[in-house]
Design a protein around this motif. Structure first.
Motif, short mmCIF file in Angstrom:
data_model
loop_
_atom_site.label_atom_id
_atom_site.label_comp_id
_atom_site.label_asym_id
_atom_site.label_seq_id
_atom_site.Cartn_x
_atom_site.Cartn_y
_atom_site.Cartn_z
N PRO A 61 0.82 -1.23 0.00
CA PRO A 61 0.00 0.00 0.00
C PRO A 61 0.84 1.27 0.00
O PRO A 61 0.39 2.31 -0.51
CB PRO A 61 -0.83 -0.14 1.28
N GLU A 62 2.05 1.21 0.57
CA GLU A 62 2.91 2.39 0.56
C GLU A 62 3.35 2.75 -0.86
O GLU A 62 3.52 3.94 -1.18
CB GLU A 62 4.14 2.16 1.44
N ASP A 63 3.52 1.73 -1.71
CA ASP A 63 3.89 2.01 -3.10
C ASP A 63 2.78 2.76 -3.83
O ASP A 63 3.04 3.70 -4.60
CB ASP A 63 4.21 0.70 -3.82
N LEU A 64 1.55 2.35 -3.62
CA LEU A 64 0.43 3.06 -4.24
C LEU A 64 0.29 4.47 -3.69
O LEU A 64 -0.11 5.39 -4.41
CB LEU A 64 -0.87 2.27 -4.02
N GLU A 65 0.63 4.64 -2.41
CA GLU A 65 0.55 5.98 -1.83
C GLU A 65 1.59 6.91 -2.44
O GLU A 65 1.36 8.13 -2.58
CB GLU A 65 0.74 5.90 -0.32
N LEU A 66 2.74 6.36 -2.83
CA LEU A 66 3.75 7.18 -3.51
C LEU A 66 3.22 7.69 -4.84
O LEU A 66 3.49 8.84 -5.23
CB LEU A 66 5.02 6.35 -3.73
N LEU A 67 2.47 6.86 -5.56
CA LEU A 67 1.90 7.30 -6.83
C LEU A 67 0.86 8.40 -6.61
O LEU A 67 0.81 9.37 -7.38
CB LEU A 67 1.26 6.11 -7.55
N ARG A 68 0.06 8.27 -5.58
CA ARG A 68 -1.00 9.25 -5.34
C ARG A 68 -0.46 10.59 -4.87
O ARG A 68 -1.14 11.61 -4.98
CB ARG A 68 -1.99 8.70 -4.32
N ASN A 69 0.75 10.61 -4.32
CA ASN A 69 1.33 11.85 -3.80
C ASN A 69 2.27 12.54 -4.77
O ASN A 69 2.96 13.50 -4.38
CB ASN A 69 2.08 11.56 -2.49
N CYS A 70 2.34 12.09 -6.01
CA CYS A 70 3.22 12.73 -6.99
C CYS A 70 2.69 14.12 -7.34
O CYS A 70 1.48 14.31 -7.50
CB CYS A 70 3.33 11.86 -8.25
N ASP A 71 3.60 15.07 -7.49
CA ASP A 71 3.22 16.46 -7.75
C ASP A 71 3.37 16.86 -9.22
O ASP A 71 2.95 17.96 -9.59
CB ASP A 71 4.06 17.40 -6.89
N SER A 72 3.98 16.04 -10.04
CA SER A 72 4.18 16.38 -11.44
C SER A 72 4.22 15.09 -12.26
O SER A 72 4.36 13.99 -11.72
CB SER A 72 5.47 17.18 -11.64
N LEU A 73 4.11 15.27 -13.57
CA LEU A 73 4.16 14.11 -14.46
C LEU A 73 5.55 13.46 -14.47
O LEU A 73 5.66 12.24 -14.56
CB LEU A 73 3.76 14.53 -15.88
N ASP A 74 6.59 14.28 -14.36
CA ASP A 74 7.94 13.72 -14.34
C ASP A 74 8.16 12.86 -13.09
O ASP A 74 8.73 11.76 -13.18
CB ASP A 74 8.97 14.85 -14.39
#
Length: 332
Positions: A61-74
């Motif tokens: 679940p922490e991996d998915l949380e990293l995706l949800r907290n991204c601030d830019s496309l890069d």
């Protein structure tokens, strides 16, 4: 453990793991086996502890949380590429969750719009790369957001930049010598952006509406004389190739609309400059497949042109037929 990846004999996902009988079997399918036997040859399975310990860990679940907290496309691209190493060993539900999270973040970033064509080109490059890597499956909301952003970007007509005087960085002659139709390069950039999104299957249904808006923009930035149009045939050829890519990817029919726009421009030039000045442009466009040679003219055969002098106006008035009442009275 083998280094070559093969299709799992159950779910057909790529895996490096093999059974003792040398049949590919992923960890997820192995855990769901009801019997300790190979699904392919029905031989007994004996798994060692060392083989289990050397497998990569699945997604958390922490991996998915990293995706949800991204601030830019890069940043989203970097995190998704980092998690792609765990994708072959994860369950199908985890893969769907990752792709849904990536699509949702892309939709959020795209719904904000693009400030310039450079931002739009960078976004198209990142999202098409995610699609090629199998980390993004365009949802309906993402496609709608991309179409809305493209329509907003293409709603501004392609206008040439104001030439700089000789006191500035470059003379007026140098700025005007770049292109006979300065709006065409900007139109080509927008069309290339649409072709990138359509070629990556990021948009399907809305490509036709964006192409129609770009064709209306082309009407405004086409040159006014046949000589300038002849000098712009190379750029028109590149635009026709890009429209073919859009049509093949989305099923639209923009190429015929491009020929119709050029036919209208040729007919307008023929009515103003005469058929002789447009003949060479017609020949070149016909060789490129952009004209059929039978473009409609604004002046139909047998129709009187507008007189250029008062004498011509009087001659036209004299040739008008008599009213119907006068002809009936004369016949009686």
């Amino acid at each position: 453990m083998n280094t070559l990846r093969e299709d799992c004999c159950v779910c057909l996902r790529r895996t490096r793991r093999r059974t003792p009988c040398q049949h590919p079997l992923c960890r997820y399918c192995f855990k769901r086996l009801r019997r300790r036997e190979c699904p392919y040859c029905r031989s007994e399975l004996v798994m060692t502890v060392q083989e289990i310990q050397h497998r990569p860990t699945p997604l958390s679940p922490e991996d998915l949380e990293l995706l949800r907290n991204c601030d830019s496309l890069d940043q989203l691209h970097e995190v998704a590429l980092t998690l792609s190493g765990k994708m072959p060993t994860s369950s199908p539900s985890d893969r769907r969750n990752v792709m849904a999270a990536v699509a949702k973040r892309c939709c959020c970033f795209t719904s904000l719009g693009w400030r310039s064509q450079l931002d739009a080109t960078a976004a198209a490059r990142v999202m098409s790369g995610l699609v090629e890597d199998g980390l993004l499956e365009p949802s309906q909301s993402l496609q709608s957001a991309i179409v809305d952003a493209l329509l907003q970007l293409c709603s501004h007509p392609a206008r040439p930049s104001r030439p700089v005087s000789a006191c500035g960085r470059r003379p007026v002659s140098a700025s005007l010598a770049q292109s006979k139709a300065p709006g065409l390069p900007c139109w080509l950039q927008k069309l290339g952006l649409l072709a990138t999104f359509a070629g990556s299957r990021l948009i399907t249904d809305g490509a036709n509406s964006v192409a129609s808006l770009l064709l209306d923009d082309l009407r405004r930035c086409l040159p006014d004389t046949a000589r300038e149009l002849l000098a712009s045939t190379e750029e028109l050829g590149r635009g026709a190739a890009l429209l073919l890519e859009v049509d093949s990817a989305s099923g639209a029919n923009s190429s015929s609309s491009l020929r119709r726009v050029l036919a209208e421009a040729l007919g307008r030039m023929e009515s103003l400059e005469g058929p002789g000045s447009v003949a060479e442009v017609k020949t070149v466009l016909k060789a490129m497949g952009l004209a059929r040679g039978d473009e409609p003219s604004l002046v139909k055969p047998g129709e009187r042109r507008r007189p250029k002098s008062a004498a011509g106006i009087g001659a036209v008035r004299k040739t008008r037929p008599a009213p119907l009442s006068a002809r009936i009275a004369g016949g009686v």
